[in-house]
Scaffold this active site. Structure first.
Site, short mmCIF file in Angstrom:
data_model
loop_
_atom_site.label_atom_id
_atom_site.label_comp_id
_atom_site.label_asym_id
_atom_site.label_seq_id
_atom_site.Cartn_x
_atom_site.Cartn_y
_atom_site.Cartn_z
CG HIS A 337 -1.99 1.05 1.15
ND1 HIS A 337 -1.83 2.31 1.67
CD2 HIS A 337 -3.23 1.02 0.60
CE1 HIS A 337 -2.93 3.02 1.44
NE2 HIS A 337 -3.78 2.27 0.80
CG ASP A 396 -7.93 -3.75 -2.97
OD1 ASP A 396 -9.12 -3.40 -2.90
OD2 ASP A 396 -7.01 -2.97 -3.28
#
Length: 459
Positions: A337, A396
């Site tokens: 991320h 996700d």
């Protein structure tokens, strides 16, 4: 007048020219990568150390994953903050009262403070009363022009809402607030109906158009609208409610929220700004990432015989990173991320909540496979790439698994993201109108050399 058959004939006869056009479009703009460093260009609005270029201020949300110490990024536990409140506290409070909390989350993001019980009850009533689409909207704007991609249909639905608004151009905050609340209420209906139209026209399946119920939460209504029997369990709806809370906002720097700020700064209408954000979220590098995870997991499950064998999983992930398997990008989707380093709090909350439903649905083996990829994936990336940057699972990795347990079709994964994020977009739209006041106008340096014009008869 040229008819369609004439057009096809002309295109066929000029195939070489069309091929030239395609080559020009692809190769006519080469830029030497060294020029980015020479001119100190912040590619992707990122600084050289990976941090984002500071382009604005926001009081809506914050994403915490590292601290700066002497110009270096130092990894710290991830934290997601809405209007100063840790999202984990919002989730814990909802669980302790066994209540749906997305609507309270929306209230907080829009108005900047937690509601009293009476304020929350009235806000839920307002949202419930606005979930039904305007008269003839479903038939004229959804059924008559179905789309194979639901995100495009949502964007069209948002723009079409302009035509059903008696004051679409009003820039008064009271009017923008009304528009935003109506969009927040209707997004789940828009997505569900767009999915039903897609089922009928593109999949050859039955279409079920149910009416949303004003007394139900956003999560309950969404499950009711996409299922033929309108049935769902309380645990299913509460898990979806959690996913909506965790996706509702993620600071002003994420691509779609920045899009809202940029487009709103041009002093356009609410529907244009929100439709642009939908287009951004659709992108595979943004909201579409959870589908990439789902596709990767399909591939892993097909090629790893023993889902509990760490050595076998490690070997296959190594092939993925070496660009020898899956889509050959070298990426393990669902890991890493831009901000979170030690952990993504959204992934942690979803994972822990999903564990129980996985037992209920007999999907523990698959759930454990996700857990092993979360554990082994960062090790494989370090071994293959040698990057010492801490890598954690992002939201996700688990959101797609959660949606699959809820029997939500894959084509609705990203639209669900939009159903949630419309809350954050609305808050950012209002913030830009109130506090922005200046159109975004970053600089692009031209590296094109001037050329002498050539008359057409000399070309």
């Amino acid at each position: 007048m040229v008819n369609s058959s004439d057009t096809e004939s002309i295109l066929k006869d000029n195939g070489d020219l069309i091929e030239k056009w395609c080559a020009l479009a692809e190769h006519n703009d080469p830029i030497d990568p060294s020029l980015y460093a020479k001119y100190d260009v912040k590619r992707g609005l990122r600084n050289a150390n990976g941090t984002g270029v500071l382009v604005g201020l926001t009081s809506i949300g914050d994403v915490v994953g590292y601290e700066m110490n002497g110009g270096e990024k130092v990894a710290i536990p991830g934290k997601l903050v809405y209007r100063g409140y840790n999202v984990e506290d919002l989730v814990k409070d909802a669980e302790s009262r066994n209540e749906f909390a997305y609507e309270q989350c929306v209230y907080l993001l829009i108005f900047g403070e937690l509601p009293s019980q009476s304020e929350l009850d009235f806000f839920k009533h307002v949202l419930g009363s606005k979930r039904t689409l305007p008269d003839n909207f479903t038939e004229d704007m959804i059924m008559k022009a179905p789309s194979s991609d639901i995100m495009n249909k949502i964007a069209r639905g948002v723009l079409a809402s302009y035509s059903y608004d008696t004051n679409p151009e009003g820039r008064e905050i009271s009017n923008i607030l009304r528009q935003c609340i109506e969009l927040i209420a209707r997004f789940s209906t828009l997505a569900a109906y767009a999915y039903q139209a897609k089922r009928r026209f593109f999949d050859g399946k039955s279409m079920y158009i149910h009416n949303p119920l004003p007394n139900l939460s956003t999560a309950e209504n969404f499950l009711r609208l996409i299922r033929s029997n309108k049935e769902y369990s309380d645990e299913e709806a509460k898990l979806l409610d959690l996913a909506l809370i965790l996706h509702a906002e993620h600071g002003g720097g994420n691509n779609s929220s920045l899009t809202v700020h940029v487009v709103s700064s041009a002093d356009t209408d609410t529907y244009s700004a929100v439709a642009a954000a939908v287009g951004s979220l659709k992108g595979r590098r943004h909201g579409g990432a959870n589908i990439q995870v789902a596709q990767m997991m399909d591939d892993v499950k097909q090629n790893v015989r023993d889902w509990s064998n760490e050595s076998e999983i490690r070997a296959y992930l190594s092939k993925i990173v070496a660009k020898e398997a899956f889509n050959r990008t070298g990426l393990i989707y669902g890991l890493g991320h831009a901000v979170y380093t030690v952990n993504d709090p959204r992934a942690s909350l979803l994972r822990d909540k999903a564990a129980h439903l996985a037992k209920t649905k007999g999907m523990e083996e698959e759930f454990n496979l996700y857990r092993l990829i979360e554990k082994i994936g960062p090790e494989v990336l370090y071994e293959k790439i040698g990057d010492k940057k801490k890598i954690c699972a992002n939201v996700d990795l688990y959101s797609g698994f959660v949606y699959s347990m809820l029997n939500i079709p894959r084509e609705l994964y990203t639209p669900l993201f939009a159903v949630s994020r419309i809350a954050g977009w609305s808050a950012h739209r209002i913030e830009e109108i109130v506090a922005g006041g200046r159109i975004y106008r970053p600089a692009y340096k031209s590296i094109c050399q001037e050329r002498e014009y050539i008359p057409i008869n000399a070309r």
